[in-house]
Design an enzyme around this catalytic site. Structure first.
Site, short mmCIF file in Angstrom:
data_model
loop_
_atom_site.label_atom_id
_atom_site.label_comp_id
_atom_site.label_asym_id
_atom_site.label_seq_id
_atom_site.Cartn_x
_atom_site.Cartn_y
_atom_site.Cartn_z
N ASP A 1 0.88 -1.02 -0.03
CA ASP A 1 -0.08 0.28 -0.04
C ASP A 1 0.97 1.39 0.04
O ASP A 1 0.22 2.27 -0.17
CB ASP A 1 -1.04 0.13 1.09
CG ASP A 1 -0.39 -0.06 2.56
OD1 ASP A 1 0.92 -0.27 2.80
OD2 ASP A 1 -1.33 -0.02 3.52
N GLU B 1 -1.31 -5.54 8.53
CA GLU B 1 -0.25 -4.52 9.59
C GLU B 1 -1.05 -4.95 11.04
O GLU B 1 -2.11 -4.64 11.06
CB GLU B 1 -0.40 -3.08 9.16
CG GLU B 1 0.39 -2.89 7.95
CD GLU B 1 0.60 -1.25 7.65
OE1 GLU B 1 0.18 -0.59 8.55
OE2 GLU B 1 0.84 -1.16 6.52
N GLU C 1 9.27 -3.58 10.36
CA GLU C 1 9.74 -2.55 9.89
C GLU C 1 10.30 -1.44 11.05
O GLU C 1 9.55 -1.35 11.98
CB GLU C 1 8.43 -1.81 9.12
CG GLU C 1 8.91 -0.82 8.44
CD GLU C 1 7.89 0.19 7.41
OE1 GLU C 1 7.03 -0.75 6.98
OE2 GLU C 1 8.00 1.02 6.96
O1 KIV Z 1 3.65 -1.20 1.28
C1 KIV Z 1 4.67 -1.48 1.41
O2 KIV Z 1 5.36 -1.24 0.57
C2 KIV Z 1 5.20 -2.11 2.58
C3 KIV Z 1 6.77 -2.30 2.82
C4 KIV Z 1 7.35 -1.15 3.13
C5 KIV Z 1 7.20 -3.54 3.71
O3 KIV Z 1 4.42 -2.75 3.65
#
Ligand code: KIV
Length: 272
Positions: A51, A120, A188
């Protein structure tokens, strides 16, 4: 280059096999068929339709405006280009607010070509969503640490888990998402030592971004990996692989090699 990428398709069991064999996983984000094809052909193990597209493709200041249809559209485009890499697609903001919503969104993304979905957070309703999806044969990657969909609560994009209470919560969440059935865990922006500890204790493979060198794999966002100006402050964990390698294909090969041999990320890309 010393590493020849295996040619068989990367499946969920293969992620566990790679971890068992000590072979690090190289992951990149992509949002279209053109980049996805080059990444796939040059050894990337996992392609994420993240996202982040809300920021790097659509130009928003956060990922919050992204909707399921956006991820679905980009997933379809990326899927057409892949022959080996596992395609991971993000559940955008609030698409996992209830298990039923998560199932609806995840089904659309799998039908668009994803092989796994990512969500997430590790709170109670996230664990319920993970369990609900996994019980319905949908492979799930969790994502902990700096979860960009929590930017309003965090008050910005900040390293997570530096204080002991937060570190303890992250350790507990990492075990909980695995217990709920996740097959992969993205970490992250957490201190390298904490990510190493979590990886050691985790029954599932970990993928780091700003989480030091001891995760089972690494991910970078396409635009960061190519050194493009995204209009935001350049985080410490970013490395421009295009600058030193002259072509996108060469940059991917160098990235995959650096992840596999442990030379990326270095201490200069990691947080204490
Ligand atoms: O949305 C994304 O690109 C991510 C990465 C930063 C792991 O979740």
């Amino acid at each position: 280059m010393t590493t020849i990428p295996p040619s068989k398709p990367v499946t969920v069991p293969e992620l566990f096999e790679a971890r068992r064999a000590g072979r690090k996983l190289a992951m990149l984000t992509a949002y279209d068929a053109g980049f996805a094809r080059v990444f796939d052909a040059n050894g990337a193990d996992i392609i994420l339709v993240g996202d982040t597209l809300g920021m790097v493709v659509q130009g928003h200041p956060s990922t919050l405006p992204v909707i399921v249809e956006d991820i679905e559209y980009h997933t379809r485009n990326v899927a057409r280009a892949l022959s080996r890499a596992l395609l991971l697609a993000d559940l955008p903001f609030q698409a996992d607010a209830t298990p039923e919503r998560a199932l609806d969104a995840a089904t659309r993304l799998l039908q668009a070509g994803a092989g796994m979905i990512k969500l997430e957070g590790g709170g109670r309703h996230k664990l319920d969503a993970i369990r609900f999806l996994v019980e319905r044969e949908i492979p799930v990657s969790a994502h902990l640490g700096l979860t960009p969909q929590s930017v309003l609560r965090f008050g910005g994009y900040k390293v997570q888990g530096r204080e002991e209470t937060a570190a303890k919560q992250l350790r507990a969440d990492a075990l909980a998402v695995a217990e709920a059935g996740a097959s992969l865990l993205v970490l992250e922006c957490v201190p390298a030592a904490l990510a190493a500890e979590i990886t050691h204790a985790s029954p599932i493979p970990t993928i780091g971004i700003g989480a030091g060198p001891h995760c089972d794999g690494q991910v970078l966002v396409l635009h960061d990996f190519l050194g493009l100006d995204t209009g935001t402050r350049r985080p410490k964990f970013v490395k421009d692989f295009l600058a030193e390698n002259g072509s996108v294909a060469g940059a991917v090969r160098a990235y995959v090699e650096a992840v596999r041999n442990g030379s990326f990320p270095g201490v200069e890309h990691s947080y204490a």
